[in-house]
Design an enzyme around this catalytic site. Structure first.
Site, PDB file in Angstrom:
ATOM      1  N   LYS A 188       0.865  -1.184   0.000  1.00  0.00           N
ATOM      2  CA  LYS A 188       0.000   0.000   0.000  1.00  0.00           C
ATOM      3  C   LYS A 188       0.900   1.231   0.000  1.00  0.00           C
ATOM      4  O   LYS A 188       1.740   1.398   0.882  1.00  0.00           O
ATOM      5  CB  LYS A 188      -0.888  -0.014   1.239  1.00  0.00           C
ATOM      6  CG  LYS A 188      -1.712   1.251   1.375  1.00  0.00           C
ATOM      7  CD  LYS A 188      -2.718   1.144   2.503  1.00  0.00           C
ATOM      8  CE  LYS A 188      -3.430   2.465   2.720  1.00  0.00           C
ATOM      9  NZ  LYS A 188      -4.397   2.399   3.813  1.00  0.00           N
ATOM     10  N   LYS A 241      -2.337  -1.449  -3.733  1.00  0.00           N
ATOM     11  CA  LYS A 241      -3.198  -0.273  -3.615  1.00  0.00           C
ATOM     12  C   LYS A 241      -2.354   0.994  -3.691  1.00  0.00           C
ATOM     13  O   LYS A 241      -1.349   1.057  -3.010  1.00  0.00           O
ATOM     14  CB  LYS A 241      -3.920  -0.350  -2.273  1.00  0.00           C
ATOM     15  CG  LYS A 241      -4.731   0.856  -1.933  1.00  0.00           C
ATOM     16  CD  LYS A 241      -5.319   0.675  -0.570  1.00  0.00           C
ATOM     17  CE  LYS A 241      -6.024   1.974  -0.226  1.00  0.00           C
ATOM     18  NZ  LYS A 241      -6.381   2.046   1.146  1.00  0.00           N
ATOM     19  N   SER A 267     -10.315   5.744  -4.267  1.00  0.00           N
ATOM     20  CA  SER A 267     -11.249   6.867  -4.374  1.00  0.00           C
ATOM     21  C   SER A 267     -10.823   7.922  -5.396  1.00  0.00           C
ATOM     22  O   SER A 267     -11.651   8.441  -6.137  1.00  0.00           O
ATOM     23  CB  SER A 267     -11.441   7.514  -3.002  1.00  0.00           C
ATOM     24  OG  SER A 267     -10.194   7.944  -2.470  1.00  0.00           O
ATOM     25  N   TYR A 306     -15.335   1.260  -6.343  1.00  0.00           N
ATOM     26  CA  TYR A 306     -16.570   2.010  -6.122  1.00  0.00           C
ATOM     27  C   TYR A 306     -17.473   1.935  -7.352  1.00  0.00           C
ATOM     28  O   TYR A 306     -18.624   2.381  -7.298  1.00  0.00           O
ATOM     29  CB  TYR A 306     -16.237   3.472  -5.783  1.00  0.00           C
ATOM     30  CG  TYR A 306     -15.329   3.571  -4.563  1.00  0.00           C
ATOM     31  CD1 TYR A 306     -15.868   3.498  -3.284  1.00  0.00           C
ATOM     32  CD2 TYR A 306     -13.940   3.692  -4.696  1.00  0.00           C
ATOM     33  CE1 TYR A 306     -15.050   3.557  -2.166  1.00  0.00           C
ATOM     34  CE2 TYR A 306     -13.118   3.751  -3.584  1.00  0.00           C
ATOM     35  CZ  TYR A 306     -13.671   3.685  -2.325  1.00  0.00           C
ATOM     36  OH  TYR A 306     -12.848   3.725  -1.221  1.00  0.00           O
TER      37      TYR A 306
HETATM   38  C1  PBG Z   1      -7.284   3.221   5.875  1.00  0.00           C
HETATM   39  C2  PBG Z   1      -7.580   3.181   4.423  1.00  0.00           C
HETATM   40  C3  PBG Z   1      -7.439   4.193   3.454  1.00  0.00           C
HETATM   41  C4  PBG Z   1      -7.975   3.667   2.258  1.00  0.00           C
HETATM   42  C5  PBG Z   1      -8.383   2.370   2.528  1.00  0.00           C
HETATM   43  N1  PBG Z   1      -8.104   2.085   3.859  1.00  0.00           N
HETATM   44  C6  PBG Z   1      -6.958   5.591   3.547  1.00  0.00           C
HETATM   45  C7  PBG Z   1      -5.564   5.896   3.880  1.00  0.00           C
HETATM   46  O1  PBG Z   1      -4.699   5.030   3.993  1.00  0.00           O
HETATM   47  O2  PBG Z   1      -5.316   7.095   4.084  1.00  0.00           O
HETATM   48  C8  PBG Z   1      -8.089   4.400   0.957  1.00  0.00           C
HETATM   49  C9  PBG Z   1      -9.158   3.910   0.029  1.00  0.00           C
HETATM   50  C10 PBG Z   1      -9.496   4.832  -1.083  1.00  0.00           C
HETATM   51  O3  PBG Z   1      -8.869   5.883  -1.316  1.00  0.00           O
HETATM   52  O4  PBG Z   1     -10.459   4.501  -1.795  1.00  0.00           O
HETATM   53  N2  PBG Z   1      -5.972   3.280   6.238  1.00  0.00           N
END
Ligand code: PBG
Length: 318
Positions: A188, A241, A267, A306
């Site tokens: 991630k 991700k 997102s 989404y």
């Molecule tokens: C929680 C988390 C996040 C996302 C999924 N789990 C945000 C982040 O790490 O700041 C992002 C998902 C998205 O942008 O659709 N840590």
């Protein structure tokens, strides 16, 4: 080469990648209250949903044949210890129980993280101004167990602390949940593409950023080490991700490891498509189908997106 492109029946015969809603997971945001369906500004068609509304949404998701949902929570209040993340009557735990009861058979995945529940918005416990890795593991493991106890099918840690998969596995097993798989957000990246999500989940860090725990977007080899470690620690499935700017990572992970691979079409990726479509600059349906096809062709079988409901409807119609 054009002989095999000459008509739709031939193209269909030789098509290498086919979309199936059973491989999609729709992210949903649970919030307190009743009858609440608050649209998220930069994510048209996505809502903060109270438990009663999330149940209705889930019934629709199941009817569309979508693989499952992943739940995020907006607690009543946030504190220094992220207590809402692992409370037995926390918002996600309540949502899980309601969905379990009202929409049986729907696969429920939970995001395991603290950032939605801490007053400072970071994913872990702050010690001397920094996110402390090992003290955070206890919160994560407790959240995973509370989700499993409420009836979650799969837990998905997204915090990027070291050793969280092992800690969660140990704690799940110790509480009689050895059957619950872990879908690890293994690679991630510290991405600007999470912007709209942080509005949705109200989880923007109040100071600093997440670069001391999420990965540097410049690193691919490091992503493979992250995945290898999570597998060693007991991950059952792995995720990359965001998706689109990291399809090289998806492909390399797919080639090197034999676990199911997921990708999170996050997102910001969603918001860009929606904004362009609203301006009439792109054909939304065709672009979304091309994006999801690209993610799957790169090697992700599971796609968190989404767009899941739209794609499922479009696939039904053709
Ligand atoms: C929680 C988390 C996040 C996302 C999924 N789990 C945000 C982040 O790490 O700041 C992002 C998902 C998205 O942008 O659709 N840590």
């Amino acid at each position: 080469m054009r002989r095999l492109r000459s008509s739709e029946p031939i193209r269909s015969l030789v098509r290498e990648t086919r979309l199936d809603p059973a491989e999609f997971i729709l992210p949903l945001f649970a919030c307190p209250g009743e009858g609440i369906r608050r649209e998220i500004g930069a994510m048209p068609g996505n809502f903060q949903l109270s438990v009663d509304e999330i149940v209705l949404e889930c019934a629709e998701v199941r009817a569309l044949g979508i693989g499952g949902v992943i739940l995020f929570g907006l607690p009543e209040s946030k504190d220094e210890t992220a207590s809402g993340a692992y409370a037995d009557d926390g918002i996600v735990q309540r949502a899980i129980r309601a969905i379990r009861r009202e929409v049986p058979g729907l696969l429920i995945v939970t995001d395991v993280c603290n950032c939605e529940y801490t007053s400072h918005g970071h994913c872990g416990k702050i010690v001397n101004g920094e996110v402390d890795n090992d003290q955070t593991l206890a919160w994560l493991a407790a959240s995973a167990v509370s989700h499993a106890r409420a009836g979650a099918d799969i837990v998905a840690p997204s915090d990027m602390m070291d050793g969280r998969v092992a800690a969660i596995r140990r704690e799940l097993d110790a509480h009689g949940f050895s059957r619950i798989p872990i879908l690890s957000y293994a690679a991630k990246f510290a991405s600007v593409f999470y912007g709209p999500f942080r509005e949705a989940a109200e989880s923007t860090p109040q100071f600093g950023d997440r670069r001391s725990y999420q990965m540097d977007p410049a690193n691919a080899r490091e992503a493979l080490r992250e995945v290898a470690l999570d597998i060693e620690e007991g991950a059952d499935m792995i995720m990359v991700k965001p998706a689109l700017p990291y399809l090289d990572i998806v492909q390399r992970v797919r080639e090197r490891f034999d676990l199911p691979v997921g990708a999170y079409n996050v997102s910001g990726e969603f918001a860009m498509v929606k904004a362009a479509a609203r301006n009439g600059w792109i054909d939304e349906k065709r672009i979304v189908l091309e994006i999801i096809t690209g993610i799957q062709r790169a090697g992700a079988s599971i796609v968190l997106t989404y767009h899941a409901k739209d794609v499922a409807r479009w696939l039904k119609a053709c």
